[in-house]
Design an enzyme around this catalytic site. Structure first.
Site: not given
Length: 128
Positions: A53-55, A57
């Protein structure tokens, strides 16, 4: 480390995880814990692929910060300096958007842009 990871599974109420530790460019620890699917009960192993997921980023930003600290790039460098084929909706923007513009979400990209249609399908555990 195994005990710490088992406690983490319980604390955060997650069915499984894969853990890898790399030191000096070599894998020194690699193991799966729990299950990859509550439905099939397939076990996690050290090769199980999972969405992060957004990790990604945060990982990307830290990697860029390291490069900036080492003097290998500047936050105000244009993306096209490093990725000449980088293109957006407008040629001017494509040539002038900076690294800082991208990581601070001020480049005009819409939600989900560049995510390979991730949000148009329902998430299922890998392995189901």
């Amino acid at each position: 480390m195994d005990e710490l990871i088992q406690n983490t599974l319980k604390t955060f109420d997650v069915p499984g995880m894969s853990v890898g530790v790399i030191k000096d460019g070599k894998m020194i620890y690699s193991k799966g814990f729990g299950v990859r699917s509550l439905t099939t009960k397939q076990p996690m192993d050290d090769t199980t692929l999972v969405g992060i997921a957004s990790n990604s980023k945060a990982f990307t930003c830290v990697a860029l910060a390291i490069l900036a600290d080492e003097g290998k790039l500047n936050w105000d460098d244009k993306v096209s300096k490093y990725i000449p084929e980088f293109q957006m909706y407008d040629p001017y923007v494509s040539q002038n958007v900076t690294i800082k513009d991208l990581i601070t979400h001020r480049a005009g990209l819409r939600f989900g842009t560049g995510r390979f249609d991730v949000f148009s399908r329902r998430w299922k555990s890998y392995g189901e």
